[in-house]
Scaffold this motif. Structure first.
Motif, PDB file in Angstrom:
ATOM      1  N   ALA A  43      -9.848   2.538  -9.445  1.00  0.00           N
ATOM      2  CA  ALA A  43     -10.293   1.897  -8.205  1.00  0.00           C
ATOM      3  C   ALA A  43      -9.098   1.647  -7.281  1.00  0.00           C
ATOM      4  O   ALA A  43      -9.184   1.819  -6.064  1.00  0.00           O
ATOM      5  CB  ALA A  43     -10.989   0.581  -8.527  1.00  0.00           C
ATOM      6  N   LEU A  44      -7.984   1.273  -7.861  1.00  0.00           N
ATOM      7  CA  LEU A  44      -6.777   1.019  -7.080  1.00  0.00           C
ATOM      8  C   LEU A  44      -6.313   2.297  -6.385  1.00  0.00           C
ATOM      9  O   LEU A  44      -5.956   2.296  -5.196  1.00  0.00           O
ATOM     10  CB  LEU A  44      -5.692   0.488  -8.014  1.00  0.00           C
ATOM     11  CG  LEU A  44      -4.457  -0.092  -7.367  1.00  0.00           C
ATOM     12  CD1 LEU A  44      -4.829  -1.311  -6.538  1.00  0.00           C
ATOM     13  CD2 LEU A  44      -3.455  -0.494  -8.440  1.00  0.00           C
ATOM     14  N   SER A  52      -4.956  12.001   1.137  1.00  0.00           N
ATOM     15  CA  SER A  52      -5.727  11.250   0.159  1.00  0.00           C
ATOM     16  C   SER A  52      -5.116  11.358  -1.231  1.00  0.00           C
ATOM     17  O   SER A  52      -4.939  10.358  -1.937  1.00  0.00           O
ATOM     18  CB  SER A  52      -7.167  11.776   0.157  1.00  0.00           C
ATOM     19  OG  SER A  52      -7.911  11.148  -0.835  1.00  0.00           O
ATOM     20  N   GLY A  88     -12.724  -9.420   2.041  1.00  0.00           N
ATOM     21  CA  GLY A  88     -14.084  -8.908   1.920  1.00  0.00           C
ATOM     22  C   GLY A  88     -15.063  -9.723   2.737  1.00  0.00           C
ATOM     23  O   GLY A  88     -15.851  -9.172   3.513  1.00  0.00           O
ATOM     24  N   VAL A 138      -8.314 -10.739  -1.788  1.00  0.00           N
ATOM     25  CA  VAL A 138      -9.274  -9.661  -1.597  1.00  0.00           C
ATOM     26  C   VAL A 138     -10.636 -10.240  -1.229  1.00  0.00           C
ATOM     27  O   VAL A 138     -11.329  -9.729  -0.344  1.00  0.00           O
ATOM     28  CB  VAL A 138      -9.371  -8.794  -2.874  1.00  0.00           C
ATOM     29  CG1 VAL A 138     -10.524  -7.813  -2.775  1.00  0.00           C
ATOM     30  CG2 VAL A 138      -8.067  -8.069  -3.111  1.00  0.00           C
ATOM     31  N   LEU A 169      -8.162   4.897  -5.593  1.00  0.00           N
ATOM     32  CA  LEU A 169      -9.097   5.266  -4.529  1.00  0.00           C
ATOM     33  C   LEU A 169      -8.937   4.349  -3.320  1.00  0.00           C
ATOM     34  O   LEU A 169      -9.054   4.786  -2.175  1.00  0.00           O
ATOM     35  CB  LEU A 169     -10.539   5.200  -5.043  1.00  0.00           C
ATOM     36  CG  LEU A 169     -11.043   6.432  -5.789  1.00  0.00           C
ATOM     37  CD1 LEU A 169     -12.555   6.367  -5.945  1.00  0.00           C
ATOM     38  CD2 LEU A 169     -10.649   7.731  -5.098  1.00  0.00           C
ATOM     39  N   THR A 170      -8.651   3.078  -3.554  1.00  0.00           N
ATOM     40  CA  THR A 170      -8.440   2.151  -2.442  1.00  0.00           C
ATOM     41  C   THR A 170      -7.249   2.607  -1.613  1.00  0.00           C
ATOM     42  O   THR A 170      -7.279   2.604  -0.382  1.00  0.00           O
ATOM     43  CB  THR A 170      -8.180   0.728  -2.971  1.00  0.00           C
ATOM     44  OG1 THR A 170      -9.196   0.410  -3.901  1.00  0.00           O
ATOM     45  CG2 THR A 170      -8.169  -0.289  -1.847  1.00  0.00           C
ATOM     46  N   SER A 171      -6.208   3.006  -2.325  1.00  0.00           N
ATOM     47  CA  SER A 171      -5.013   3.494  -1.644  1.00  0.00           C
ATOM     48  C   SER A 171      -5.364   4.714  -0.789  1.00  0.00           C
ATOM     49  O   SER A 171      -4.958   4.807   0.384  1.00  0.00           O
ATOM     50  CB  SER A 171      -3.957   3.831  -2.696  1.00  0.00           C
ATOM     51  OG  SER A 171      -2.887   4.497  -2.119  1.00  0.00           O
ATOM     52  N   SER A 172      -6.144   5.637  -1.355  1.00  0.00           N
ATOM     53  CA  SER A 172      -6.594   6.820  -0.598  1.00  0.00           C
ATOM     54  C   SER A 172      -7.369   6.403   0.636  1.00  0.00           C
ATOM     55  O   SER A 172      -7.170   6.920   1.728  1.00  0.00           O
ATOM     56  CB  SER A 172      -7.536   7.673  -1.443  1.00  0.00           C
ATOM     57  OG  SER A 172      -6.858   8.252  -2.482  1.00  0.00           O
ATOM     58  N   TRP A 173      -8.264   5.485   0.428  1.00  0.00           N
ATOM     59  CA  TRP A 173      -9.170   5.052   1.488  1.00  0.00           C
ATOM     60  C   TRP A 173      -8.378   4.492   2.672  1.00  0.00           C
ATOM     61  O   TRP A 173      -8.605   4.863   3.827  1.00  0.00           O
ATOM     62  CB  TRP A 173     -10.114   3.996   0.906  1.00  0.00           C
ATOM     63  CG  TRP A 173     -11.147   3.500   1.844  1.00  0.00           C
ATOM     64  CD1 TRP A 173     -12.020   4.251   2.588  1.00  0.00           C
ATOM     65  CD2 TRP A 173     -11.423   2.135   2.152  1.00  0.00           C
ATOM     66  NE1 TRP A 173     -12.830   3.436   3.333  1.00  0.00           N
ATOM     67  CE2 TRP A 173     -12.485   2.140   3.084  1.00  0.00           C
ATOM     68  CE3 TRP A 173     -10.895   0.927   1.721  1.00  0.00           C
ATOM     69  CZ2 TRP A 173     -13.011   0.965   3.600  1.00  0.00           C
ATOM     70  CZ3 TRP A 173     -11.427  -0.243   2.227  1.00  0.00           C
ATOM     71  CH2 TRP A 173     -12.464  -0.230   3.152  1.00  0.00           C
ATOM     72  N   ILE A 174      -7.396   3.614   2.370  1.00  0.00           N
ATOM     73  CA  ILE A 174      -6.587   3.041   3.445  1.00  0.00           C
ATOM     74  C   ILE A 174      -5.833   4.146   4.182  1.00  0.00           C
ATOM     75  O   ILE A 174      -5.800   4.194   5.415  1.00  0.00           O
ATOM     76  CB  ILE A 174      -5.621   1.989   2.877  1.00  0.00           C
ATOM     77  CG1 ILE A 174      -6.425   0.801   2.338  1.00  0.00           C
ATOM     78  CG2 ILE A 174      -4.633   1.516   3.942  1.00  0.00           C
ATOM     79  CD1 ILE A 174      -5.623  -0.181   1.542  1.00  0.00           C
ATOM     80  N   ALA A 216      -3.258   8.398  -3.388  1.00  0.00           N
ATOM     81  CA  ALA A 216      -3.719   8.060  -4.734  1.00  0.00           C
ATOM     82  C   ALA A 216      -2.578   8.204  -5.729  1.00  0.00           C
ATOM     83  O   ALA A 216      -2.391   7.366  -6.621  1.00  0.00           O
ATOM     84  CB  ALA A 216      -4.884   8.950  -5.124  1.00  0.00           C
TER      85      ALA A 216
END
Lengths: 475, 460
Positions: free
Chosen positions: B66-67, B36, B441, B437, B69-74, B40
């Motif tokens: 946000a970018l 993670s 979504g 996006v 965290l999105t990277s972490s999430w993926i 990030a």
């Protein structure tokens, strides 16, 4: 001047980038079967046919057809050259395709690009940092004829010469050049009791009052496309600059003035005419077709339009059974008239061609606008005869007596004082700034906004856009 | 600020994995947290920590965060999939296929990759690479023919949003929280009770809340921001209008044409024709019909009814209605085609049984036909939305060019206006990322919600 934005079939969202892969270049070096290798050709040709791409932003039968015929004539006259005409939907398409083609190594030789983007064309460089275009004057290098074709640059009429001269020389070869003029349905005006064609804003308004008051009045009195070009014309008439540094002619323009008195007056007059029901807005930006149709359907008595369609409008009016008379674009009677400007496009020579190809391209450019061709081009469209010799030829043939409407644009341009205001602006990001102006005016017309306030907002946007352009290119 | 963001990413990794007991081993938590944080950190690693630079705005900070965290999430989703694989758990697909759980083939581990490689290559070349490039372009100020481009970090994105970072974060969070809360409420209450019905209403409303939140975070213009809120509203109206017109009209016509009528085959063939027409031609056709000067509609209205129809391009409602009509009509043939096919799969025995039980035609339609068509409806919803998002550019360009005052300028039209016509590649790219996006979504949301209500026949 009709930069109708035609069909971009769908660039889906991501297509923006993918598009960078496709240049659509059409260059080829192989000889067409019907072009024999001519051993006796001028310039010591080695017998191989040199293909020169000529990318044009016209796609209609009349104008593209004219172009293709001239190219075919040139190819027949000079068998060692093959001018290959490719048609594009808009000036922007031509430019984008050319820049991409330069980067992918298969550029055309000549492209057709419009006046408002002159700054952009001068500034454009390829991926290798070299300019995309080469100055035509520099390429000609003082020669008076190329491959036997007389050079016409010195013969170009003043309005076009002054507009396209940057740092003392022509960068591009003038071709289709027009001005904004007014077309009147004289039958309708006379029926309303208007005997003299109105010349000033006040006279137009007075004439409209009569037209709208007559029995069987048309839907509205006057129309013109919501195109920034007409705004620029009006600024020129009023002697108002659009940008600093003498409209970008004594130095790079770094600031635009969309809140000048002349601008506010013009837009206010426009809105006032619309509010009174005299001016009808077709509801579409840059609507050349819709406004012309309204005039030809006799839904309006007057049309301010590009002189490029003088022949078409005059003949179509006749066919529809009414007389069309062309006159100067109405001006602000409360200010001294300074001058209208040109519109249209020029031919740009691509940088980095070999000597033989470059000479072929230059010879073609000069052939293309030689007196006979320039006169013919004027006759079929209404774009002004681009050289003095072409004008003289038309005069001699008695063309102007036959079709007096065709003379108006040339006369209007000749009447202009040669000042930076009436020359028009050389401006970066001009296409985007024009878009900002057009949107602001539509907003004012449709949503009934305060002119000064909305133009101030547009001014802010336009200056931001220009500042960004200068940050990219000016440094 | 960068450190704070990375710490958050670490916490996010832990929270993400501790939801299921299987992952709560120290080793897995360690791996998850590292992945993670690394993902990030990859964001500032590739584009520089520009979003947290001094000259950037609070909104830039929010977006950059946000970018990351999105990277972490993926990355965490991928990690979780790898854990699952090593546990031997496979995703439950029986609901979709209604078949027995698949076993494994006895092959070398690289064989599946070899078989997948053509698809992967196409995806990488034509989807992922351009997507990354578009995003990169979106962080620049760039024009064709310019000697260089200027990095502007996320300002092409942040200028589309409101300037207040607190509201920017709060609105979407509140909306998402509302969706989760109401769906929990719905599950917690038992069916056929008042509170359950209330919960269902609230849960529907909370979905609308997401659209409202998005409306609230797009900038209305001013303060040097781009007025993107009007574009959002226009896109919403025209997209929903087009999809509704196309699908309801398609189903209605298909239902009528499906009945036994003389020459039904001919009707059915002819009905599909609009689909064979390109959006451009649809634009020209409707342009010819509704044109205020030369239009047939105008002429007939005047001759037959003596009505003087106003110029549709000057009124926002009429212009939007005209675009919806033209683009809805265009997709109609496609929808009819699928619904005709779908109607053939409706079980006749059930319909006959319903007739014997005395069900009215309307009851048969709503209780039997509609539910049987739900897989087709779901599929059409996705394709129609994609169509409405991406393919109506030409129709708009011919009919209104975005008039009046941008009231028919949908997102895709705006992208081409800004990116292609005005040559502002960076902003065009940024807006197209936004649309990208949005489509992801909407599709994800559809798969989650519609999936529950779609029946594919079979066991039930």
């Amino acid at each position: 001047m009709r930069s109708r934005l035609r069909l971009f079939s769908l660039f889906a969202a991501l297509g923006l980038v993918v598009a960078a892969c496709g240049g659509g270049a059409t260059e080829g070096t192989e000889a067409p079967a019907d072009a024999p290798a001519d051993a006796g050709a001028a310039d010591g040709a080695d017998g191989e046919v040199t293909t020169i791409g000529f990318w044009v932003a016209f796609s209609d039968e009349a104008r593209l057809g004219f172009t293709k015929e001239r190219a075919a004539e040139f190819n027949a006259k000079y068998p060692e050259y093959n001018i290959e005409v490719t048609s594009f939907a808009s000036y922007n398409d031509v430019f984008d395709a050319a820049v991409l083609a330069v980067d992918s190594g298969e550029p055309p030789g000549i492209i057709h690009f419009f006046e408002a983007a002159t700054r952009q064309a001068l500034d454009a460089v390829g991926a290798d940092g070299q300019p995309i275009f080469k100055s035509v004057t520099e390429a000609i290098g003082g020669r008076t004829e190329i491959l036997g074709e007389p050079v016409i640059l010195d013969d170009v009429v003043d309005a076009a010469k002054n507009y396209y001269t940057v740092n003392g020389s022509f960068y591009s070869m003038p071709w289709n050049t027009s001005s904004a003029i007014m077309f009147s349905n004289t039958d309708m005006l006379e029926a309303a009791g208007v005997m003299e064609i109105p010349e000033t804003w006040a006279e137009v308004e007075a004439a409209c009052e009569k037209v709208m008051a007559m029995p069987g009045a048309p839907a509205a009195c006057i129309t013109w496309p919501n195109h920034s070009w007409f705004v620029e014309q009006s600024l020129g008439q009023q002697g108002e600059l659009l940008a600093n540094n003498d409209n970008g002619r004594s130095g790079r323009a770094t600031e635009v003035y969309l809140t000048s008195e002349g601008m506010i007056d013009y837009v206010s007059w426009w809105k006032d005419m619309a509010d009174k029901g005299y001016y009808t807005y077709t509801g579409v930006q840059r609507d050349w077709d819709g406004t012309a149709n309204a005039f030809l359907a006799q839904e309006v008595a007057m049309l301010i339009y590009s002189s490029s369609d003088t022949t078409f409008l005059t003949n179509s009016g006749k066919e529809a059974g009414f007389d069309v008379k062309a006159s100067f674009m109405p001006y602000n009677g409360e200010r001294e008239y300074v001058g209208n400007l040109i519109g249209g496009a020029t031919l740009w020579l691509l940088n980095g061609m070999d000597k033989k190809a470059e000479d072929g391209a230059l010879a073609f450019m000069n052939f293309f606008s030689n007196p006979e061709n320039a006169a013919e081009w004027h006759r079929i469209t209404g774009y002004i005869p681009i050289t003095k010799s072409a004008e003289a030829l038309l005069e001699q043939e008695g063309w102007y007596d036959e079709s007096p409407n065709s003379r108006v644009a040339s006369e209007q341009l000749a009447a202009a004082k040669n000042t930076p205001a009436s020359l028009g602006a050389l401006l970066g990001n001009f296409v985007a700034i024009r878009d900002i102006i057009t949107i602001a005016i539509e907003d004012i017309l449709v949503n009934d906004l305060d002119v000064a306030e909305r133009m101030a907002q547009a001014n802010e946007e336009a200056n931001k856009s220009l500042a960004e352009y200068e940050a990219l290119f000016g440094g | 600020m960068l450190i704070a963001a990375l710490v958050t990413a670490a916490l996010f990794g832990v929270v993400f994995l501790t939801r299921e007991p299987r992952y709560r081993t120290p080793r897995r938590l360690g791996i998850g947290t590292t992945v993670s944080v690394a993902a990030a950190a990859a964001v500032p690693g590739t584009m520089g920590p520009c979003g947290f630079a001094d000259e950037s705005t609070p909104v830039d900070h929010v977006l950059f965060f946000a970018l990351m965290l999105t990277s972490s999430w993926i990355a965490l989703i991928v990690t979780r999939a790898i854990f699952d694989r090593s546990d031997g758990a496979s995703p439950d697909t029986s609901a979709m296929t209604g078949e027995i759980r698949s076993g494994g083939f006895r092959t070398k581990p690289w064989v599946p990759w070899l078989l997948l490689s053509p698809t992967l290559v196409i995806l990488i070349v034509f989807l992922y690479t351009p997507a990354v490039q578009t995003f990169t372009l979106g962080t620049k100020l760039a024009r064709l023919g310019a000697p260089n481009s200027i990095d502007v970090c996320l300002s092409n994105f942040s200028e589309l949003l409101i300037v207040d970072p607190v509201r920017l974060v709060a609105y979407p969070l509140v909306a998402v929280a509302a969706v989760y809360a109401t769906s929990w409420w719905r599950r917690a209450t038992s069916k056929e009770t008042w509170s359950h019905r209330l919960a269902e209403v609230a849960s529907t409303l909370s979905v609308l809340g997401i659209f409202v939140a998005l409306w609230a975070i797009f900038s209305p213009g001013g303060d040097g921001q781009v007025a993107y809120r009007p574009v959002y509203v226009t896109t919403l109206i025209i997209t929903i209008g087009t999809v509704a017109t196309g699908m309801i009209g398609g189903l209605a016509i298909a239902y009528l044409a499906f009945r036994n009528i003389r020459g039904g085959g001919v009707y059915r063939t002819l009905l599909i024709w609009p689909y064979a027409i390109s959006p451009t031609v649809a634009g020209i056709l409707f342009f010819m019909i509704f044109d205020p000067t030369a239009g047939i509609f105008q002429y007939l209205a005047e001759v037959w009814f003596g009505v003087d129809v106003p110029n549709y391009r000057e009124s926002a409602i009429l212009a939007q209605a005209a675009i919806i009509l033209a683009s809805g009509w265009k997709i109609l043939g496609y929808n009819i085609l699928f619904y005709l096919a779908g109607l053939q799969t409706v079980p006749t025995s059930q319909v006959e049984a319903a007739v014997i039980d005395g069900a009215s035609a309307w009851q048969r339609f709503t209780k039997i036909v509609l539910p049987s068509l739900s897989p087709i409806t779901f599929f059409l919803l996705v394709t129609n939305l994609t169509y409405a998002f991406f393919e109506i550019y030409a129709t708009i360009d011919f009919m209104t060019k975005g008039a009046p005052a941008g009231k028919t300028s949908v997102a895709i039209y705006e992208i081409i206006r800004v990116g292609v016509n005005n040559g502002d590649l960076g902003r065009g790219a940024a807006q197209s990322v936004l649309l990208f996006v949005a489509v992801i979504g909407v599709t994800l949301w559809q798969f989650r919600t519609s999936g529950e209500r779609v029946t594919y026949g079979g066991a039930t």
